[in-house]
Design an enzyme around this catalytic site. Sequence first.
Site, short mmCIF file in Angstrom:
data_model
loop_
_atom_site.label_atom_id
_atom_site.label_comp_id
_atom_site.label_asym_id
_atom_site.label_seq_id
_atom_site.Cartn_x
_atom_site.Cartn_y
_atom_site.Cartn_z
N HIS A 1 0.64 -1.35 0.03
CA HIS A 1 0.18 0.00 0.14
C HIS A 1 0.77 1.31 -0.16
O HIS A 1 0.58 2.05 -0.90
CB HIS A 1 -0.72 -0.10 1.27
CG HIS A 1 -1.57 -1.11 1.52
ND1 HIS A 1 -2.85 -1.44 0.76
CD2 HIS A 1 -1.66 -2.41 2.13
CE1 HIS A 1 -3.39 -2.67 1.45
NE2 HIS A 1 -2.42 -3.13 1.94
C1 BDR Z 1 -2.49 0.62 5.74
O1 BDR Z 1 -2.81 0.09 6.98
C2 BDR Z 1 -1.44 -0.13 7.39
O2 BDR Z 1 -1.53 -1.59 8.04
C3 BDR Z 1 -0.59 -0.29 6.28
O3 BDR Z 1 1.04 0.14 6.73
C4 BDR Z 1 -1.03 0.75 5.31
O4 BDR Z 1 -0.61 2.06 5.58
C5 BDR Z 1 -3.39 -0.27 4.51
O5 BDR Z 1 -4.70 -0.31 4.97
#
Ligand code: BDR
Length: 317
Positions: free
Chosen positions: A236
């Site tokens: 992400h």
């Molecule tokens: C986001 O949530 C976190 O767990 C990850 O680092 C990312 O920023 C994804 O939903």
Amino acid sequence: MPTPVIIDCDPGHDDAMALLLALASPELELAAVTTVAGNQTIEKVTANAVRVLDIAGADAIPVAAGADRPLVHPARVASEVHGETGLDGPELLPPSREPEPVHAVELMARLLRERPLTLVAVGPLTNVALLLALHPWAADRIERIVLMGGAIAEGNVTPAAEFNIWCDAEAAQRVFSSGIDVAMVGLDVTHRARLTPQRAEGLRASGRAGAFVADLHAFYSRFHATIYGDAATPVHDALAVASLIRPALLHLEPLHAEVDTSLGLCRGRTVVDRWRRTGLEPNSQVAVDVDGDGFIDLLCSRIASLGERRVSPSARA
Ligand code: BDR
Ligand code: CA
């Protein structure tokens, strides 16, 4: 000229890859790393941020710790995704240094006084909301906020909400309604740009950073295999960074987005007016399509390029 950025993060496996991608990319100048409670406690994610910079030898980049909890509601960590340390998988050495003796929000303000900057916010938006509340002038000095968070169509922490927005929905709403140029890189695109175990493992031979990423992925992929039935993982936060390096990877649409801050079923949902039903003016650029293969190629080639070399502002100049 490289784009100067502050990365506000909560490492976190994908945060770590986002930092390494930024450090490996001459298109960006990483002015500072600030941390926020999210995937783990503020102490753990701050130590992890230093550890990631250590991997790349980036010892001149300041790290400052920020908010230890959301604006209104209690902190919730994501151990099921990122483990007890926040970076489970690789062997974690002690961080080489303490964070700066200044709150993340004050470091952001100090740097923004000196020059305009882009904020890349890949954790809960608590620090950014606090910055806007404590230093309202800063809104005019932020070139852009590129945030990883939200989704038009799905959730990953609840059926309706993505983790970063859900963690601090009030802060997120403050950011979307700030009038600043906000780009939203959400699950709609991150779930279509995934790193396979084979590609991650292929990085191992490239050096310390590549081996670190391979070990991170081996742990991170377990959650994705269990929940989504596939060990390929979204990265992400790195996609948000990549959008600044190679903007053509994402297709952005100017749309209106608001955050559900109610305590109901859809708390933390980014309600995006995809088909312009409200008549409200767009307040953000929302990522709706992605070149997933192009992103993974960029990520892997840049991380491999780190090899054993040291990265610091002076080394890069
Ligand atoms: C986001 O949530 C976190 O767990 C990850 O680092 C990312 O920023 C994804 O939903
Ligand atoms: Ca994150």
